[in-house]
Design an enzyme around this catalytic site. Sequence first.
Site, short mmCIF file in Angstrom:
data_model
loop_
_atom_site.label_atom_id
_atom_site.label_comp_id
_atom_site.label_asym_id
_atom_site.label_seq_id
_atom_site.Cartn_x
_atom_site.Cartn_y
_atom_site.Cartn_z
N GLU A 130 0.52 -1.10 0.05
CA GLU A 130 0.05 0.43 -0.41
C GLU A 130 0.87 1.01 0.20
O GLU A 130 2.33 1.26 0.60
CB GLU A 130 -0.69 -0.20 1.05
CG GLU A 130 -1.48 -1.00 1.62
CD GLU A 130 -2.24 -1.07 2.96
OE1 GLU A 130 -2.93 0.11 3.57
OE2 GLU A 130 -2.70 -1.67 2.76
N LYS A 132 2.46 4.58 1.39
CA LYS A 132 2.41 5.15 2.75
C LYS A 132 2.00 7.34 2.24
O LYS A 132 2.38 7.54 2.26
CB LYS A 132 3.37 5.16 3.68
CG LYS A 132 3.79 5.24 5.11
CD LYS A 132 4.87 4.78 5.67
CE LYS A 132 5.04 5.59 6.37
NZ LYS A 132 4.67 7.25 7.25
N ASP A 134 0.81 11.09 3.61
CA ASP A 134 1.68 11.03 4.47
C ASP A 134 0.43 12.09 4.52
O ASP A 134 0.04 13.15 3.95
CB ASP A 134 2.37 12.20 3.80
CG ASP A 134 3.84 13.23 4.76
OD1 ASP A 134 3.85 12.93 5.96
OD2 ASP A 134 4.21 13.97 3.80
N TYR A 239 -7.90 2.43 6.14
CA TYR A 239 -6.49 1.12 5.78
C TYR A 239 -6.33 0.11 6.25
O TYR A 239 -5.77 -1.32 6.43
CB TYR A 239 -5.04 1.04 4.51
CG TYR A 239 -4.26 2.74 5.78
CD1 TYR A 239 -4.50 1.73 7.16
CD2 TYR A 239 -4.01 3.52 6.24
CE1 TYR A 239 -3.33 3.17 8.38
CE2 TYR A 239 -3.81 4.12 6.59
CZ TYR A 239 -3.35 4.39 8.19
OH TYR A 239 -3.16 4.62 8.52
N LYS A 327 10.01 3.87 3.61
CA LYS A 327 10.30 4.59 3.21
C LYS A 327 10.77 5.19 2.25
O LYS A 327 12.33 5.18 2.44
CB LYS A 327 11.08 6.05 4.84
CG LYS A 327 9.90 5.86 5.47
CD LYS A 327 9.62 7.16 6.13
CE LYS A 327 8.80 7.36 7.75
NZ LYS A 327 9.36 7.92 8.08
N CYS A 421 15.58 50.25 0.50
CA CYS A 421 15.07 49.98 -0.27
C CYS A 421 15.59 49.21 -1.79
O CYS A 421 16.21 51.04 -2.13
CB CYS A 421 12.90 50.11 -0.81
SG CYS A 421 12.35 49.85 -1.82
N CYS A 424 13.03 51.73 -3.96
CA CYS A 424 13.37 53.65 -4.12
C CYS A 424 14.27 53.77 -2.95
O CYS A 424 14.31 55.54 -2.60
CB CYS A 424 11.77 53.76 -3.56
SG CYS A 424 11.35 53.53 -2.01
N CYS A 439 9.38 48.52 3.62
CA CYS A 439 9.88 50.07 2.55
C CYS A 439 8.84 49.66 2.90
O CYS A 439 7.42 50.46 2.25
CB CYS A 439 9.96 49.27 1.55
SG CYS A 439 10.31 51.25 0.12
N CYS A 444 6.41 53.96 -3.23
CA CYS A 444 8.05 53.13 -3.96
C CYS A 444 7.36 52.45 -5.25
O CYS A 444 6.56 51.34 -5.41
CB CYS A 444 8.02 52.20 -2.83
SG CYS A 444 9.33 50.90 -3.52
#
Length: 684
Positions: A130, A132, A134, A239, A327, A421, A424, A439, A444
């Site tokens: 099957e 796995k 997550d 399952y 895994k 920034c 600007c 900023c 700007c």
Amino acid sequence: MNPADQFTPIEDLTFTQAQAEIRDLSDELTKWGREYYEEDNPSVEDYVYDAHYARLVALEKAYPSLAMPDSPTQHVAAGNQTKNDSRGLQKVVHPVPMLSLGDVFSIQELLDWDLVTTKNAGSQQKYNLELKIDGLAISLRYENGRLIQASTRGDGSIGENVTDNVKTITEIPKVLNEPLTIEVRGEIYMRKEAFADLNRQRDEEGKTIFANPRNAAAGSLRQLDPKITAKRHLSSFIYYTAQNDVLGVNTQSDVLERFRQLGFPVNSSNKVIDRMTEVKDYIDEYTIKRDNLPYGIDGVVVKVNDLDVENELGNTVKIPRWSIAYKFPPEEALTVVRDITWTVGRTGVVTPTAIMDPVFLAGTKVKRASLHNPDYLQEKDVRIGDTVTLHKAGDIIPEVGQVILKKRPADAQAYPIPVYCPSCKSKLVHVQGEVALRCINPECPAQIKEGLIHFASRNAMNIDGLGPRVVEQLLSKNLIRKISDLYALTESQLTTLDKFADLSSKNLIQAIDRSRQNSVERLITALGIRGVGAKAAKVLAAHFKNLRNLQNAGAEEIAEIDGVGQVMADAIRQYFNSESVASLINELENFQVNFDYLTTSTVDEKNYFFNKRIVLTGKLIHWTRPQMQAWLEEHGANVSSSVSSKTDLLIAGSDVGSKLERANKLGIKVINEQDFINLSNAKK
Ligand code: IVH
């Protein structure tokens, strides 16, 4: 880099060193376990946890006298189990403990495990393979076919009661097709698409984003308010049961089939193999397929298929002897950082991004990864020229793992945090309580550009043809300087743009023109008020009916609206208090941009799809699946991702697979895209 590489060979350790390492590992694993199981906020990747765990097991084996009874290797989830759950979810005792699975990381280890299993069982076994999934484990109790309790695993003996939350998950049957009394187990997970949508929305609303779908699923399930869970679109696969006798079957593969008959969502990728050597093909197949699956998997679970043998083999305190998890190795790549760029977002947040030599990772070519904020950059200490590991958080978002210090060029310098920034040149600020660097110059250019792109975007004013490239050109040619200038543009001005023929100019002017008629929630979204995304805008529009009413409302009135809250109310008030905003609103009004709420809930209950449970599958031509789903939901349908006996209708495009097969098996009505178009009268 394999995290195990950092460990000193056990035979080179002194007793005292081993003792110190065991103590450190136990503390570390306990902390990581708590972060993972209780806080849904792990600070390390799973494979790092796994490597440290394996190291502790190896050390305890080499020095049995140092193995502590309270070691994380001696109980299921690490963490402080006696702590009361701060969130207030009720505790549930699992009459049959919810075990974890033993892990292996190579085919050789699976073959070794098979030898032991064959020996213990007395004969060669067939195995059910099957995926796995997550997500996080769930236990569901049914009495006479009715769902009466759902609980999380917790430490394996005591979990949390999440019944009300689980009842909001459409895929989980509230009533089974047969009146059985049984406890079943499975996984709650979030589909990759739902995860991306959720994070997009959270980002839009200024909330922290989830690191991966597993955390998002856990955070969504462990809520005190089921209404929040309901909005998160969780999914499930069932399952396992410890009560196979109730099902009257003899093999694990038949258990899955029985689950399906009962109405449970069951993953259809399982496969029975005659001998362990065949496992390689399955692992290879899903190593390739996993990137294209709509949900995350982190390995393959091997289960003895014969339930009598399963029973005979039984369990150790912690893990079953009849099952093992393989895994997948972490999908990781090494690459070199060539540059770090800083971009200014719509709200002025300045974000560093690592630009790297392109590498293939989990199915896509990656060359950029966000470094999020200056603190993060400093903590990782990524420097230009550094070789770094790169992985995808939750299989989706590219993320820099660690710098390989051994490969750092001798002259590499710590990357300086900008003071000004990049757009600007005004001085950047660290707003108190925020990690972000901002900023705060409202003029700007980078912020104006991002603001315009946002204004025109699909969820906002939806101005087709006004994407980032066009906005950039309009600004650089001085055809616009601010949002309201868009409504003064003419066709002849647009023909001066690169690759802009007469037709595109005409189309864009029409699209801009059409946007004046939008219902006001789009305009509210488009203004880009901090924390106000499309959903909140809709709630505000429905309440205030007109932009001027919202503009003049007090923070208190705004905060009282269901789904808004004080933080957003304050941000709205602050936004409208600005003089430049006041003039923007006046200008938009002069350009006859609509300020009224025009959307009324017009779900026609007589429409064919109203109240039907629908599943979509296959490739569509005229629609995308998310579009079709949105249309159906707007028209009162309930769209879910897997076919069960409760499904009313399957809409199937081309290249369909198991869903169609299943629908046919269950006698569920199937229509194609053209039927949908005819029935909906909907044009795209
Ligand atoms: S069987 C008694 N099957 O993986 C063991 N577990 O690392 C029952 N998981 O706790 C588990 N997919 O949350 C099983 N197809 C699958 C699974 C699966 C994911 C999870 C489950 C388990 C964890 C162990």
